[in-house]
Design a protein around this motif. Structure first.
Motif, PDB file in Angstrom:
ATOM      1  N   MET A  38      39.325   4.630  90.415  1.00  0.00           N
ATOM      2  CA  MET A  38      38.362   3.698  90.977  1.00  0.00           C
ATOM      3  C   MET A  38      37.998   2.571  90.011  1.00  0.00           C
ATOM      4  SD  MET A  38      35.872   6.335  93.081  1.00  0.00           S
ATOM      5  CE  MET A  38      35.036   4.987  93.930  1.00  0.00           C
ATOM      6  N   HIS A  39      38.233   2.785  88.708  1.00  0.00           N
ATOM      7  CA  HIS A  39      37.827   1.786  87.719  1.00  0.00           C
ATOM      8  C   HIS A  39      38.960   1.396  86.772  1.00  0.00           C
ATOM      9  CE1 HIS A  39      33.623   2.155  88.979  1.00  0.00           C
ATOM     10  NE2 HIS A  39      33.867   3.452  89.071  1.00  0.00           N
ATOM     11  N   GLU A  40      40.169   1.838  87.062  1.00  0.00           N
ATOM     12  CA  GLU A  40      41.368   1.443  86.326  1.00  0.00           C
ATOM     13  C   GLU A  40      41.340   1.810  84.844  1.00  0.00           C
ATOM     14  OE1 GLU A  40      42.304  -2.643  87.041  1.00  0.00           O
ATOM     15  OE2 GLU A  40      42.027  -2.487  89.203  1.00  0.00           O
ATOM     16  N   ALA A  41      40.580   2.837  84.488  1.00  0.00           N
ATOM     17  CA  ALA A  41      40.638   3.320  83.107  1.00  0.00           C
ATOM     18  C   ALA A  41      41.985   4.011  82.903  1.00  0.00           C
ATOM     19  CB  ALA A  41      39.497   4.299  82.838  1.00  0.00           C
ATOM     20  N   ALA A  80      29.057   3.556  85.675  1.00  0.00           N
ATOM     21  CA  ALA A  80      29.665   3.310  86.988  1.00  0.00           C
ATOM     22  C   ALA A  80      30.285   4.577  87.548  1.00  0.00           C
ATOM     23  CB  ALA A  80      30.718   2.209  86.867  1.00  0.00           C
ATOM     24  N   VAL A  81      30.939   5.358  86.691  1.00  0.00           N
ATOM     25  CA  VAL A  81      31.536   6.616  87.131  1.00  0.00           C
ATOM     26  C   VAL A  81      30.451   7.600  87.550  1.00  0.00           C
ATOM     27  CG1 VAL A  81      32.902   8.613  86.404  1.00  0.00           C
ATOM     28  CG2 VAL A  81      33.609   6.307  85.743  1.00  0.00           C
ATOM     29  N   ALA A  90      37.283   7.652  87.001  1.00  0.00           N
ATOM     30  CA  ALA A  90      37.392   6.542  86.045  1.00  0.00           C
ATOM     31  C   ALA A  90      38.748   5.864  86.149  1.00  0.00           C
ATOM     32  CB  ALA A  90      37.164   7.056  84.624  1.00  0.00           C
ATOM     33  N   SER A  91      39.793   6.663  86.353  1.00  0.00           N
ATOM     34  CA  SER A  91      41.145   6.129  86.417  1.00  0.00           C
ATOM     35  C   SER A  91      41.436   5.433  87.743  1.00  0.00           C
ATOM     36  CB  SER A  91      42.152   7.264  86.189  1.00  0.00           C
ATOM     37  OG  SER A  91      43.469   6.793  86.269  1.00  0.00           O
ATOM     38  N   LEU A 106      31.205   1.537  81.890  1.00  0.00           N
ATOM     39  CA  LEU A 106      32.140   2.313  82.705  1.00  0.00           C
ATOM     40  C   LEU A 106      31.589   3.705  82.991  1.00  0.00           C
ATOM     41  CD1 LEU A 106      34.786   2.638  84.164  1.00  0.00           C
ATOM     42  CD2 LEU A 106      35.857   3.295  82.000  1.00  0.00           C
ATOM     43  N   SER A 107      31.038   4.372  81.974  1.00  0.00           N
ATOM     44  CA  SER A 107      30.527   5.725  82.205  1.00  0.00           C
ATOM     45  C   SER A 107      29.376   5.720  83.203  1.00  0.00           C
ATOM     46  CB  SER A 107      30.094   6.379  80.890  1.00  0.00           C
ATOM     47  OG  SER A 107      29.015   5.685  80.304  1.00  0.00           O
ATOM     48  N   MET A 167      39.760  -4.003  85.506  1.00  0.00           N
ATOM     49  CA  MET A 167      39.627  -3.594  84.112  1.00  0.00           C
ATOM     50  C   MET A 167      41.012  -3.468  83.502  1.00  0.00           C
ATOM     51  SD  MET A 167      37.921  -0.121  82.596  1.00  0.00           S
ATOM     52  CE  MET A 167      36.272  -0.690  82.874  1.00  0.00           C
ATOM     53  N   ASP A 203      29.261   6.762  90.953  1.00  0.00           N
ATOM     54  CA  ASP A 203      30.206   7.184  91.983  1.00  0.00           C
ATOM     55  C   ASP A 203      30.145   8.689  92.223  1.00  0.00           C
ATOM     56  OD1 ASP A 203      31.347   4.694  92.678  1.00  0.00           O
ATOM     57  OD2 ASP A 203      32.638   4.742  90.911  1.00  0.00           O
TER      58      ASP A 203
END
Length: 333
Positions: free
Chosen positions: A35-38, A185-186, A32-33, A182-183, A1, A189
């Motif tokens: 694991m998902h590169e937010a 997916a978070v 989010a940061s 994204l939300s 991302m 997790d």
């Protein structure tokens, strides 16, 4: 991302804060940061800086908030002292200073008292922990408290209900920033609901409204004794000998709920043990507690508990076979 703009999130703590109010949102944004590169940059700040002791005795390190600092999202946590939080003048001053330079301001639980004390909720709709909703409405009459919401957005101000709802709030903020994908997916997790079913009244009781005046208390007692009958604002007001308009205003100011919502919750609570017992048809239960028909009761149950009466009855029967407590048993909050 690949997101270009880094969004700084500063979470405000103070002595005696609730640890889960901090750790819930902090973990959510961190997932989010990491694991998902937010692109979130997270920090914990306080008026004094340094080590801050939570109400559970666990200390966290914080940075001292500075007057020249600006952040994207300012989030203030709550604590068990409730309305006493507004007397924390250092933290209130911090919010007064930073909020005007912040894109988005939020609170978890009783952190709403701090936002209100800083004047940030005047004229806005807000929520807080159900136990403190009536006190928030009484102390700050310029805002409008909705005690039955998990979180509320009014302009650039977000408020969340009690404790674990900080996770719900963080997921909603992530969705606003980077979309539902994204939300979701978070949430997956974290092993939590992406959007929690039901409202926070599923965890409370109408008895916890604690109105200040005897007349409102008497009106609630009258309602409990006459649930099977029509209960209009006029009838409730007449039962305590005040005008209907005055009664409606006083009821909202003292409880954070409209009379109609309160009566609906009273009827739903009265219906639960009858539904779980399973000996009466659901149609009879609806009539006996004043809903009048099954459809009205179904809509109320979906709003309050996130599921219809039939689902609760099926769950109660399954729990009875397995030996687990049903909703009306020991596990019901």
């Amino acid at each position: 991302m690949a997101h270009k703009v880094v969004r700084s999130i500063a979470i405000v703590v103070y002595p005696g804060f609730e640890l889960l109010d901090l750790s819930g949102p902090l973990c959510t944004f961190n997932v989010a940061s990491c694991m998902h590169e937010a692109p979130y940059a997270l920090s914990v700040i306080s008026a004094r800086g340094g080590s801050v002791v939570s109400c559970s005795g666990v200390s966290v390190d914080s940075s001292k908030a500075t007057h020249d600092r600006s952040v994207d999202t300012l989030l203030v946590v709550g604590g068990p002292e409730g309305q006493a939080l507004e007397r924390d003048r250092r933290t209130v001053a911090l919010l007064e200073n930073l909020a005007p330079r912040t894109r988005r301001v939020a609170s978890v639980c009783t952190g709403a008292f701090l936002l209100a004390a800083a004047g940030l909720l005047d004229g806005r709709k807000a929520t807080t922990h159900w136990r403190y909703a009536a006190a928030l409405q009484r102390r700050f009459p310029k805002l409008r408290v909705d005690a039955d919401r998990i979180f509320i957005k009014d302009g650039n101000i977000w408020t969340a209900a009690g404790i674990t709802s900080g996770i719900d709030l963080a997921l909603a903020l992530i969705e606003e920033d980077f979309g539902a994908g994204l939300s979701k997916a978070v949430a997956k997790d974290l092993v939590v609901y992406h959007r929690r079913p039901g409202a926070q009244s599923q965890f409370s009781t109408i008895l916890e409204l604690e109105p200040a005046s005897g007349r409102i208390k008497d009106a609630l007692s009258f309602a409990r004794e006459h649930l099977h009958e029509p209960l209009t604002v006029e009838r409730l007001a007449g039962a305590v000998c005040i005008g209907a308009r005055q009664f409606a205003r006083a009821f909202v100011n003292e409880t954070g709920e409209t009379p109609a919502k309160a009566i609906e919750r009273l009827r739903a609570e009265a219906a639960i043990p009858l539904i779980e017992k399973g000996t009466e048809p659901i149609e009879s239960v609806a009539r006996s507690v004043g809903f009048g028909d099954v459809e009205r009761m179904r809509r109320a149950f979906v709003r309050i508990y996130g599921q219809p009466p039939q689902s609760l009855r099926r769950a109660s029967r399954l729990n009875a076979r397995s030996g687990s407590p049903a909703m009306g048993g020991a596990d019901r909050a």
